[in-house]
Design a protein around this motif. Sequence first.
Motif, PDB file in Angstrom:
ATOM      1  N   LEU A   1       0.953  -1.128   0.103  1.00  0.00           N
ATOM      2  CA  LEU A   1      -0.095  -0.060  -0.021  1.00  0.00           C
ATOM      3  C   LEU A   1       0.819   1.332  -0.026  1.00  0.00           C
ATOM      4  N   PRO A   2       1.030   1.904  -1.050  1.00  0.00           N
ATOM      5  CA  PRO A   2       1.996   3.175  -1.219  1.00  0.00           C
ATOM      6  C   PRO A   2       1.403   4.295  -0.557  1.00  0.00           C
ATOM      7  N   GLN A   3       2.224   5.176  -0.213  1.00  0.00           N
ATOM      8  CA  GLN A   3       1.924   6.472   0.508  1.00  0.00           C
ATOM      9  C   GLN A   3       0.590   6.997  -0.366  1.00  0.00           C
ATOM     10  N   ASP A   4       0.545   7.223  -1.720  1.00  0.00           N
ATOM     11  CA  ASP A   4      -0.536   7.571  -2.227  1.00  0.00           C
ATOM     12  C   ASP A   4      -1.383   6.747  -3.187  1.00  0.00           C
ATOM     13  N   PHE A   5      -2.161   6.320  -2.470  1.00  0.00           N
ATOM     14  CA  PHE A   5      -2.940   4.986  -3.045  1.00  0.00           C
ATOM     15  C   PHE A   5      -4.188   5.575  -4.069  1.00  0.00           C
ATOM     16  N   GLY A   6      -3.794   5.513  -5.328  1.00  0.00           N
ATOM     17  CA  GLY A   6      -4.870   6.159  -6.177  1.00  0.00           C
ATOM     18  C   GLY A   6      -5.970   4.827  -6.389  1.00  0.00           C
ATOM     19  N   VAL A   7      -7.123   5.305  -6.573  1.00  0.00           N
ATOM     20  CA  VAL A   7      -8.071   4.548  -7.267  1.00  0.00           C
ATOM     21  C   VAL A   7      -8.847   5.079  -8.490  1.00  0.00           C
ATOM     22  N   TYR A   8      -9.299   4.254  -9.130  1.00  0.00           N
ATOM     23  CA  TYR A   8     -10.105   4.723 -10.364  1.00  0.00           C
ATOM     24  C   TYR A   8     -11.703   5.049  -9.791  1.00  0.00           C
ATOM     25  N   ASP A   9     -11.666   6.484  -9.857  1.00  0.00           N
ATOM     26  CA  ASP A   9     -13.089   6.745  -9.466  1.00  0.00           C
ATOM     27  C   ASP A   9     -14.145   6.310  -9.996  1.00  0.00           C
ATOM     28  N   ASN A  10     -14.418   5.540 -11.231  1.00  0.00           N
ATOM     29  CA  ASN A  10     -15.414   5.337 -12.024  1.00  0.00           C
ATOM     30  C   ASN A  10     -15.712   3.427 -11.432  1.00  0.00           C
ATOM     31  N   LEU A  11     -14.771   3.156 -10.673  1.00  0.00           N
ATOM     32  CA  LEU A  11     -14.784   1.822 -10.201  1.00  0.00           C
ATOM     33  C   LEU A  11     -15.242   1.610  -9.005  1.00  0.00           C
ATOM     34  N   SER A  12     -16.076   0.574  -8.582  1.00  0.00           N
ATOM     35  CA  SER A  12     -16.451   0.358  -7.303  1.00  0.00           C
ATOM     36  C   SER A  12     -15.393  -0.356  -6.495  1.00  0.00           C
ATOM     37  N   ALA A  13     -15.537  -0.666  -5.254  1.00  0.00           N
ATOM     38  CA  ALA A  13     -14.547  -1.335  -4.460  1.00  0.00           C
ATOM     39  C   ALA A  13     -14.618  -2.996  -4.856  1.00  0.00           C
ATOM     40  N   ARG A  14     -15.779  -3.215  -5.048  1.00  0.00           N
ATOM     41  CA  ARG A  14     -15.460  -4.725  -5.841  1.00  0.00           C
ATOM     42  C   ARG A  14     -15.035  -4.847  -7.001  1.00  0.00           C
ATOM     43  N   GLU A  15     -15.242  -3.979  -7.825  1.00  0.00           N
ATOM     44  CA  GLU A  15     -14.641  -4.024  -9.133  1.00  0.00           C
ATOM     45  C   GLU A  15     -13.064  -3.786  -9.054  1.00  0.00           C
TER      46      GLU A  15
ATOM     47  N   GLY B   1     -11.753   9.637   2.825  1.00  0.00           N
ATOM     48  CA  GLY B   1     -10.150   9.167   2.896  1.00  0.00           C
ATOM     49  C   GLY B   1     -10.120   7.950   3.555  1.00  0.00           C
ATOM     50  N   GLY B   2     -10.622   7.662   4.644  1.00  0.00           N
ATOM     51  CA  GLY B   2     -10.484   6.535   5.446  1.00  0.00           C
ATOM     52  C   GLY B   2     -11.051   5.345   4.580  1.00  0.00           C
ATOM     53  N   MET B   3     -12.095   5.407   3.725  1.00  0.00           N
ATOM     54  CA  MET B   3     -12.781   4.466   3.229  1.00  0.00           C
ATOM     55  C   MET B   3     -11.690   3.910   2.052  1.00  0.00           C
ATOM     56  N   ARG B   4     -11.212   5.013   1.473  1.00  0.00           N
ATOM     57  CA  ARG B   4     -10.084   4.668   0.573  1.00  0.00           C
ATOM     58  C   ARG B   4      -8.988   3.735   0.989  1.00  0.00           C
ATOM     59  N   GLN B   5      -8.422   4.301   2.092  1.00  0.00           N
ATOM     60  CA  GLN B   5      -7.426   3.604   2.910  1.00  0.00           C
ATOM     61  C   GLN B   5      -7.762   1.991   3.241  1.00  0.00           C
ATOM     62  N   ARG B   6      -9.035   1.854   3.706  1.00  0.00           N
ATOM     63  CA  ARG B   6      -9.491   0.714   4.006  1.00  0.00           C
ATOM     64  C   ARG B   6      -9.470  -0.257   2.637  1.00  0.00           C
ATOM     65  N   LEU B   7      -9.812   0.404   1.584  1.00  0.00           N
ATOM     66  CA  LEU B   7      -9.882  -0.140   0.189  1.00  0.00           C
ATOM     67  C   LEU B   7      -8.416  -0.508  -0.235  1.00  0.00           C
ATOM     68  N   GLY B   8      -7.490   0.185   0.126  1.00  0.00           N
ATOM     69  CA  GLY B   8      -5.917  -0.024   0.004  1.00  0.00           C
ATOM     70  C   GLY B   8      -5.522  -1.156   0.558  1.00  0.00           C
ATOM     71  N   ILE B   9      -5.972  -1.423   1.750  1.00  0.00           N
ATOM     72  CA  ILE B   9      -5.472  -2.475   2.735  1.00  0.00           C
ATOM     73  C   ILE B   9      -6.039  -3.783   2.344  1.00  0.00           C
ATOM     74  N   ALA B  10      -7.289  -3.737   1.728  1.00  0.00           N
ATOM     75  CA  ALA B  10      -7.969  -4.867   1.217  1.00  0.00           C
ATOM     76  C   ALA B  10      -7.262  -5.321  -0.101  1.00  0.00           C
ATOM     77  N   GLN B  11      -6.680  -4.537  -0.823  1.00  0.00           N
ATOM     78  CA  GLN B  11      -6.044  -5.057  -2.097  1.00  0.00           C
ATOM     79  C   GLN B  11      -4.695  -5.526  -1.812  1.00  0.00           C
ATOM     80  N   ALA B  12      -4.152  -5.036  -0.685  1.00  0.00           N
ATOM     81  CA  ALA B  12      -2.727  -5.314  -0.302  1.00  0.00           C
ATOM     82  C   ALA B  12      -2.903  -6.764   0.165  1.00  0.00           C
ATOM     83  N   LEU B  13      -4.143  -7.123   0.833  1.00  0.00           N
ATOM     84  CA  LEU B  13      -4.130  -8.428   1.393  1.00  0.00           C
ATOM     85  C   LEU B  13      -4.943  -9.526   0.779  1.00  0.00           C
ATOM     86  N   ILE B  14      -5.331  -8.961  -0.435  1.00  0.00           N
ATOM     87  CA  ILE B  14      -6.095  -9.964  -1.356  1.00  0.00           C
ATOM     88  C   ILE B  14      -5.538 -11.314  -1.608  1.00  0.00           C
ATOM     89  N   ASN B  15      -4.224 -11.298  -1.789  1.00  0.00           N
ATOM     90  CA  ASN B  15      -3.388 -12.320  -2.428  1.00  0.00           C
ATOM     91  C   ASN B  15      -2.845 -13.392  -0.832  1.00  0.00           C
TER      92      ASN B  15
END
Length: 285
Positions: free
Chosen positions: A79-93, A132-146
């Motif tokens: 999880l990098p310091q600046d975790f960018g997300v695609y705004d048009n994607l949902s967390a699930r996607e 911001g907090g939700m995005r960080q939680r999404l960031g840790i989810a993608q870091a733990l996915i594997n």
Amino acid sequence: MLALQDVSKTYRNGVKAVDGVSFSMGAGVLGLLGHNGAGKTSLMQMVATLSKPSAGSIRFRGDDIVDKPDLLRARLGYLPQDFGVYDNLSARELLQYVAALKGVKERGRIQSMLELVNLHQVADRPASSYSGGMRQRLGIAQALINDPDVIIVDEPTAGLDPEERLRFRNLLSENGTGKLVILSTHIVSDIASIATQLAVMKEGRLLRFDRPERLIHEVVGKVWQISASSAELEQYRKQYKVTQAVRDGENWTLRLVHPEQPLPSALPATPDLDDVFTWLMQYGG
């Protein structure tokens, strides 16, 4: 699990961001502590195989990951310091996309990650609507996915409110069992309750690497409490490293670090990791 030997990083402009860092660590939480510009991000990018060291070696379970980065990448969550997300994607996607990239085939893994970070109820909303907090939680989810063996998070609580910071720390602590978690921060409270090892950096150098309780023990007798008037407050701030000033009626109760008793009225105080950090930044250990 992970061993660094004399790792250095010098950029093309001549800036030496990391200078001869060495340490080794197995499973646990490593708190990488230092002010902004201390070289933490440069070091973590090398461990994450995003950049190569100018000198030195980094080994994961005995294998050189500078020459064979894929050996770690398959077991890494980052999880990098600046975790960018695609705004048009949902967390699930987004998690479906990351899972596909990492070769995760386990059915139900995405849903379990969404529930782990408490995003399952908003999983189909676009990420542009997340705080911001939700995005960080999404960031840790993608870091733990594997289900990685090594988890690297860089300044993960920047901009989060206290409740979200606590939630984030708990997530890492609860899901890091048997893994190596490296958490970079300049906020001592981020790692005070979860770190099993502490690495303190300053100007690219590793000042200390040890267990938090051992570092705290080393500053016993170097932390003091003193009462001061408002007139004395500024004088003491100029003379000593004051770490805390709390108003007590018309006076102030000051907490400071100093190699010896600064004044006859100064009383020893019980040190904590904030005092350790201040001591190392001021006196270098």
